[in-house]
Motif scaffolding. Structure first.
Motif, PDB file in Angstrom:
ATOM      1  N   ILE A 175       1.058  -1.259  -0.024  1.00 25.66           N
ATOM      2  CA  ILE A 175       0.238  -0.414   0.124  1.00 25.66           C
ATOM      3  C   ILE A 175       0.427   1.260  -0.395  1.00 25.66           C
ATOM      4  O   ILE A 175       0.497   2.305  -0.793  1.00 25.66           O
ATOM      5  CB  ILE A 175      -1.228   0.257   1.433  1.00 25.66           C
ATOM      6  N   ARG A 179       0.695   4.166  -3.319  1.00 23.60           N
ATOM      7  CA  ARG A 179       0.786   5.705  -2.152  1.00 23.60           C
ATOM      8  C   ARG A 179       1.505   6.390  -2.816  1.00 23.60           C
ATOM      9  O   ARG A 179       1.355   7.714  -3.733  1.00 23.60           O
ATOM     10  CB  ARG A 179       0.372   5.990  -0.219  1.00 23.60           C
ATOM     11  N   THR A 190      -4.317  10.712  -1.595  1.00 25.15           N
ATOM     12  CA  THR A 190      -4.023   9.371  -1.358  1.00 25.15           C
ATOM     13  C   THR A 190      -5.253   9.263  -0.260  1.00 25.15           C
ATOM     14  O   THR A 190      -4.711   9.464   1.495  1.00 25.15           O
ATOM     15  CB  THR A 190      -3.365   8.487  -1.677  1.00 25.15           C
ATOM     16  N   VAL A 192      -6.698   5.685   2.656  1.00 28.36           N
ATOM     17  CA  VAL A 192      -6.827   4.345   1.880  1.00 28.36           C
ATOM     18  C   VAL A 192      -8.289   3.574   2.885  1.00 28.36           C
ATOM     19  O   VAL A 192      -8.376   4.186   4.114  1.00 28.36           O
ATOM     20  CB  VAL A 192      -5.760   3.322   3.191  1.00 28.36           C
ATOM     21  N   TRP A 194      -9.399   0.746   4.819  1.00 28.36           N
ATOM     22  CA  TRP A 194      -9.376  -0.704   5.770  1.00 28.36           C
ATOM     23  C   TRP A 194     -10.269  -1.207   6.064  1.00 28.36           C
ATOM     24  O   TRP A 194     -10.436  -0.776   6.477  1.00 28.36           O
ATOM     25  CB  TRP A 194      -8.252  -0.329   6.874  1.00 28.36           C
ATOM     26  N   ILE A 220      -7.790   2.032  -2.278  1.00 24.10           N
ATOM     27  CA  ILE A 220      -6.772   3.191  -2.034  1.00 24.10           C
ATOM     28  C   ILE A 220      -6.897   3.532  -3.141  1.00 24.10           C
ATOM     29  O   ILE A 220      -7.650   2.897  -4.170  1.00 24.10           O
ATOM     30  CB  ILE A 220      -5.361   2.508  -2.833  1.00 24.10           C
TER      31      ILE A 220
END
Ligand SMILES: C[S@@+](CC[C@H](N)C(=O)[O-])C[C@H]1O[C@@H](n2cnc3c(N)ncnc32)[C@H](O)[C@@H]1O
Length: 225
Positions: A175, A179, A190, A192, A194, A220
């Motif tokens: 990840i 990014r 950016t 994420v 999760w 992402i």
């Protein structure tokens, strides 16, 4: 929206069903798969929905002339790009194909559980045909190149074994590096998403720190200015 590596284009077809304002373009390189997208999935839509979805045989590495509100790349398909330079080229092409304030969604999977050798078998009942066994196989991960082979095999109701019906040769990206490459490609921000594994949660939330998982799936998002 644009669906990259669209395969049979199911997401594009679902997207146009959600609202009369929604339009979709799916990109893929494989003619046979695109034929199925058009002939089976698109054909099952109403005529007004069909008018709002198109499939193009085009490399995602090339920007589209048309610009989109959002672009999605699912099923870890960008893992097919093994070199950082190639991935950067893809992210730049996606950036160029987005309108201002557009968003780019990448589905990723990883963790030790995604790298270890594995055979995972599931049975599906297809009404009128019988039971199909599907086997997901993870081969030997190479920690130096970060490459691994994956296969899907099927056993048909008549006992026929379809070895390597689908095969993938993927670089297992992380990840943080994704990014960084998105930022290098021009994305302003950016995020994420999760997975929230609390009971019955079934949701993905923006997070800057993830709890350890043997295997994980995450989204992402690159946001254009
Ligand atoms: C893992 S499949 C995913 C299909 C679809 N997203 C799904 O979930 O069913 C990857 C797809 O990407 C396509 N593909 C691979 N490289 C591509 C490229 N450079 N440009 C466009 N499509 C590509 C392949 O033909 C294949 O259909």
């Amino acid at each position: 929206m644009r669906e990259d590596f669209c395969g049979t284009g199911k997401i594009s077809c679902e997207w146009v069903k959600l609202s009369k304002k929604n339009t979709a373009v799916g990109l893929d390189l494989d003619s046979e798969t695109l034929r199925y997208a058009k002939g089976v999935n698109r054909s099952a839509l109403s005529s007004s929905e069909q008018d709002r979805v198109r499939f193009l045989k085009q490399d995602v590495l090339k920007p589209t002339k048309e610009k989109f509100d959002w672009i999605g790349a699912y099923n870890f398909s960008f893992y097919t790009f093994h070199e950082r330079k190639k991935l950067l080229k893809y992210f730049k092409a996606a950036y160029q194909s987005l309108k201002s304030k557009g968003t780019f969604f990448l589905e990723m999977s990883g963790g030790e559980g995604f790298k270890e050798t594995l055979h995972e078998s599931k049975n599906f009942n297809i009404p009128g045909h019988g039971t199909i066994q599907s086997v997901w196989q993870q081969h030997q991960y190479d920690p130096i190149s970060q490459l691994n082979n994956y296969s899907i095999h099927f056993k048909l109701p008549d006992g026929t074994w379809m070895n390597d019906a689908f095969t993938y040769y993927w670089r297992i990206w992380e990840i943080r590096e994704v990014r960084e490459i998105l930022e290098e490609a021009g994305f302003n921000k950016t995020v994420v998403l999760w997975e929230n594994r609390e009971e019955d949660a079934d949701e993905y939330l923006p997070q800057e720190q993830g709890d350890y998982r043997r295997d994980w799936l995450a989204y992402i998002i690159g946001v254009k200015k």
